[in-house]
Design an enzyme around this catalytic site. Structure first.
Site, PDB file in Angstrom:
ATOM      1  CG  HIS A 223      -2.051   0.908   1.222  1.00 26.06           C
ATOM      2  ND1 HIS A 223      -2.223   1.869   0.263  1.00 26.06           N
ATOM      3  CD2 HIS A 223      -3.080   1.086   2.105  1.00 26.06           C
ATOM      4  CE1 HIS A 223      -3.302   2.586   0.544  1.00 26.06           C
ATOM      5  NE2 HIS A 223      -3.829   2.135   1.660  1.00 26.06           N
ATOM      6  CG  HIS A 262      -2.938   2.417  -9.998  1.00 26.75           C
ATOM      7  ND1 HIS A 262      -4.268   2.248  -9.716  1.00 26.75           N
ATOM      8  CD2 HIS A 262      -2.403   3.093  -8.946  1.00 26.75           C
ATOM      9  CE1 HIS A 262      -4.532   2.805  -8.545  1.00 26.75           C
ATOM     10  NE2 HIS A 262      -3.419   3.314  -8.050  1.00 26.75           N
ATOM     11  CG  ASP A 318       3.887   5.163  -4.700  1.00 26.24           C
ATOM     12  OD1 ASP A 318       3.863   6.121  -3.910  1.00 26.24           O
ATOM     13  OD2 ASP A 318       3.137   4.173  -4.608  1.00 26.24           O
TER      14      ASP A 318
HETATM   15  C1  LIG Z   1       0.004  -1.939  -8.803  1.00 28.81           C
HETATM   16  C2  LIG Z   1       0.003  -3.388  -9.301  1.00 28.81           C
HETATM   17  C3  LIG Z   1      -0.057  -4.337  -8.080  1.00 28.81           C
HETATM   18  C4  LIG Z   1      -1.228  -3.614 -10.187  1.00 28.81           C
HETATM   19  O1  LIG Z   1      -1.147  -4.939 -10.626  1.00 28.81           O
HETATM   20  P1  LIG Z   1      -2.244  -5.597 -11.601  1.00 28.81           P
HETATM   21  O2  LIG Z   1      -3.575  -5.098 -11.240  1.00 28.81           O
HETATM   22  O3  LIG Z   1      -2.003  -7.058 -11.587  1.00 28.81           O
HETATM   23  O4  LIG Z   1      -1.824  -4.971 -12.997  1.00 28.81           O
HETATM   24  P2  LIG Z   1      -2.333  -5.404 -14.428  1.00 28.81           P
HETATM   25  O5  LIG Z   1      -3.399  -6.440 -14.331  1.00 28.81           O
HETATM   26  O6  LIG Z   1      -2.635  -4.155 -15.157  1.00 28.81           O
HETATM   27  O7  LIG Z   1      -1.023  -6.069 -15.054  1.00 28.81           O
HETATM   28  C5  LIG Z   1      -0.975  -6.386 -16.397  1.00 28.81           C
HETATM   29  C6  LIG Z   1       0.285  -7.164 -16.680  1.00 28.81           C
HETATM   30  O8  LIG Z   1       1.407  -6.302 -16.498  1.00 28.81           O
HETATM   31  C7  LIG Z   1       2.289  -6.842 -15.511  1.00 28.81           C
HETATM   32  N1  LIG Z   1       2.731  -5.760 -14.658  1.00 28.81           N
HETATM   33  C8  LIG Z   1       1.951  -4.925 -13.939  1.00 28.81           C
HETATM   34  N2  LIG Z   1       2.708  -4.047 -13.264  1.00 28.81           N
HETATM   35  C9  LIG Z   1       3.975  -4.345 -13.565  1.00 28.81           C
HETATM   36  C10 LIG Z   1       5.202  -3.785 -13.164  1.00 28.81           C
HETATM   37  N3  LIG Z   1       5.246  -2.747 -12.302  1.00 28.81           N
HETATM   38  N4  LIG Z   1       6.339  -4.315 -13.640  1.00 28.81           N
HETATM   39  C11 LIG Z   1       6.296  -5.361 -14.499  1.00 28.81           C
HETATM   40  N5  LIG Z   1       5.157  -5.926 -14.911  1.00 28.81           N
HETATM   41  C12 LIG Z   1       4.018  -5.424 -14.454  1.00 28.81           C
HETATM   42  C13 LIG Z   1       1.439  -7.818 -14.724  1.00 28.81           C
HETATM   43  O9  LIG Z   1       2.249  -8.827 -14.148  1.00 28.81           O
HETATM   44  C14 LIG Z   1       0.537  -8.359 -15.775  1.00 28.81           C
HETATM   45  O10 LIG Z   1       1.263  -9.315 -16.545  1.00 28.81           O
HETATM   46  P3  LIG Z   1       0.567 -10.690 -17.040  1.00 28.81           P
HETATM   47  O11 LIG Z   1      -0.609 -10.238 -17.847  1.00 28.81           O
HETATM   48  O12 LIG Z   1       1.639 -11.356 -17.823  1.00 28.81           O
HETATM   49  O13 LIG Z   1       0.189 -11.402 -15.775  1.00 28.81           O
HETATM   50  C15 LIG Z   1       1.257  -3.681 -10.127  1.00 28.81           C
HETATM   51  O14 LIG Z   1       1.235  -2.848 -11.267  1.00 28.81           O
HETATM   52  C16 LIG Z   1       2.542  -3.486  -9.358  1.00 28.81           C
HETATM   53  O15 LIG Z   1       2.942  -4.367  -8.593  1.00 28.81           O
HETATM   54  N6  LIG Z   1       3.243  -2.332  -9.553  1.00 28.81           N
HETATM   55  C17 LIG Z   1       4.479  -2.074  -8.855  1.00 28.81           C
HETATM   56  C18 LIG Z   1       4.242  -1.673  -7.390  1.00 28.81           C
HETATM   57  C19 LIG Z   1       3.742  -0.280  -7.260  1.00 28.81           C
HETATM   58  O16 LIG Z   1       4.214   0.652  -7.886  1.00 28.81           O
HETATM   59  N7  LIG Z   1       2.745  -0.110  -6.372  1.00 28.81           N
HETATM   60  C20 LIG Z   1       2.162   1.175  -6.069  1.00 28.81           C
HETATM   61  C21 LIG Z   1       0.762   1.251  -6.603  1.00 28.81           C
HETATM   62  S1  LIG Z   1       0.093   2.850  -6.350  1.00 28.81           S
END
Ligand SMILES: CC(C)(COP(=O)(O)OP(=O)(O)OC[C@H]1O[C@@H](n2cnc3c(N)ncnc32)[C@H](O)[C@@H]1OP(=O)(O)O)[C@@H](O)C(=O)NCCC(=O)NCCS
Length: 381
Positions: A223, A262, A318
């Site tokens: 979070h 996100h 972030d």
């Molecule tokens: C925020 C987060 C948890 C959202 O995840 P999510 O809802 O699963 O995202 P999506 O469904 O849009 O992902 C689509 C694809 O991109 C990938 N992906 C998403 N964010 C990614 C990232 N930061 N780096 C690499 N790959 C990423 C996912 O693994 C997914 O791949 P797949 O289809 O092969 O499984 C994720 O983007 C993340 O972990 N980001 C980094 C942490 C972060 O910055 N958090 C702060 C949020 S405000």
């Protein structure tokens, strides 16, 4: 479980309540507080006024603003017992653990018994919101072996936070950037910490207990905390020329790139757009472009690779915020507490809203444990 009920792990996609506070249009990268676009609030409002908007639902007129601002500023300082508690808090503990404890402690240092009651009006416990910044600044200074710097009522909330951290008045542009960063983080719908605050409020517990629980939820690395990890990556990368190698390594190992992607935004997070402008401004004013160069190259290269794979991913708030805070001289351990100092306004607004038309949150679960079995005396096991 009744047949008509569907199961959504982590409540994803489940509508858990109605709210008029925040609207997020993830497809188009839009965020609104009470209908006002975040870009307009970032350009024209400040943290105190945005807090008023969240708590009262409307922007204040001059008279309302003056009295609200006076109330918020006069409740910033901490009493000696609270300062003593911060001084005594173990140095190895994280400041989010301190904030969680201090919030409960603060409820014992208010004048009216009403503040302890489940029916109290969060607008009357504004000191909770105002004092989070003071607590984190005091913790920082004690940890550095320095004295507490009492708040200055003539400074805005962001400028005062920098002043209490440094013991020196910040430049005008630094105070403005810090204050707007707080505006950007003040509210974001039914996220985990806000939902936590609402769940606790729904039991008719006090707003101190609700805020303290929300602090606990925000502390978790899924979070708050992603910006701290972005800055770790930036330090590891070292210079823009190393971005390609960093991405090759991380993506080969199927690691997520922090600050990217996100759950709700499928476009660039509008808060990241504002933060990026601040990073550009600060880099220019401080003549230090290292973070900006690395982050811009990281964004360009990562987005190009993901587009190629048919996964368009964009920076979230972030991605640039850690670099902005670093250029303001703030250590990484304070990034999540600063998030808390801003989000406390949103939490208070949601607690108030929850109480207007309350229903206890009580979801169901699917039982996956043992079938009925019978107790065996210990000597026979
Ligand atoms: C925020 C987060 C948890 C959202 O995840 P999510 O809802 O699963 O995202 P999506 O469904 O849009 O992902 C689509 C694809 O991109 C990938 N992906 C998403 N964010 C990614 C990232 N930061 N780096 C690499 N790959 C990423 C996912 O693994 C997914 O791949 P797949 O289809 O092969 O499984 C994720 O983007 C993340 O972990 N980001 C980094 C942490 C972060 O910055 N958090 C702060 C949020 S405000």
């Amino acid at each position: 479980m009744p047949e008509a009920v569907t199961y959504a792990k982590g409540l994803e996609g489940v509508v858990a309540g109605e709210s008029r506070i925040c609207r997020i249009d993830g497809q188009n990268g839009k965020l609104y507080y009470l209908g006002y676009p975040i870009e307009e609030l970032a350009a024209s409002s400040d943290f105190e006024e945005t807090t008023y908007l969240l708590l009262y639902g409307e922007l204040p007129d001059n008279r309302q603003m003056a009295s609200f601002s006076e109330r918020m500023r006069s409740s910033r300082d901490l009493s000696e017992p609270v300062l003593a508690m911060i001084r005594a808090f173990p140095r190895v503990a994280h400041p989010m653990e301190l904030l969680q404890s201090v919030i409960s402690y603060l409820s014992g240092y208010v004048e009216h018994r009403i503040h302890h009651s489940a029916t109290c009006n969060c607008r009357d416990t504004l000191h909770q919101g105002a004092q989070v910044a003071t607590v984190l600044a005091a913790w920082h200074r004690f940890r550095e072996g320095l004295e507490h710097v009492p708040p200055r009522p003539d400074l805005g909330h962001g400028a005062n936070l920098l002043y209490m951290l440094r013991g020196e008045e910040p430049e005008e542009y630094e105070g403005r950037i810090m204050d707007t960063a707080l505006v950007l983080h003040a509210e974001h719908g039914f996220n985990a910490s806000t939902f936590t605050a609402r769940v606790v409020a729904s039991t008719m517990s006090t707003c101190y207990c609700s805020i303290s629980a929300a602090m606990g939820a925000l502390y978790g690395s899924l979070h708050g905390g992603a910006n701290e990890r972005v800055m770790k990556a930036v330090e590891e990368i070292g210079s823009a020329a190393n971005v390609k190698r960093f991405l090759d390594n991380e993506l080969d190992r199927a690691h997520k790139i922090m600050g990217m992607g996100h759950r709700i935004y499928k476009a660039k997070d509008p808060r990241a757009v504002v933060m990026e402008k601040f990073l550009e401004e600060l880099s220019g004013r401080k003549n230090d472009y290292r973070y900006l160069e690395i982050l811009k190259e990281l964004e360009r290269d990562f987005r190009a690779r993901m587009e190629e794979k048919g996964k368009p991913l964009y920076p979230n708030v972030d991605f640039f915020s850690g670099a902005v805070y670093s250029l303001l001289g703030i250590p990484a351990i304070l990034f999540t507490p600063i998030f808390a100092a801003a989000r406390v306004s949103g939490w208070l607004a949601h607690i108030l809203e929850q109480r207007v038309d309350n229903r206890l949150y009580r979801p169901a679960s699917i039982y996956t444990g043992a079938e009925e079995r019978h107790y065996v005396q210990i000597e026979k096991r």
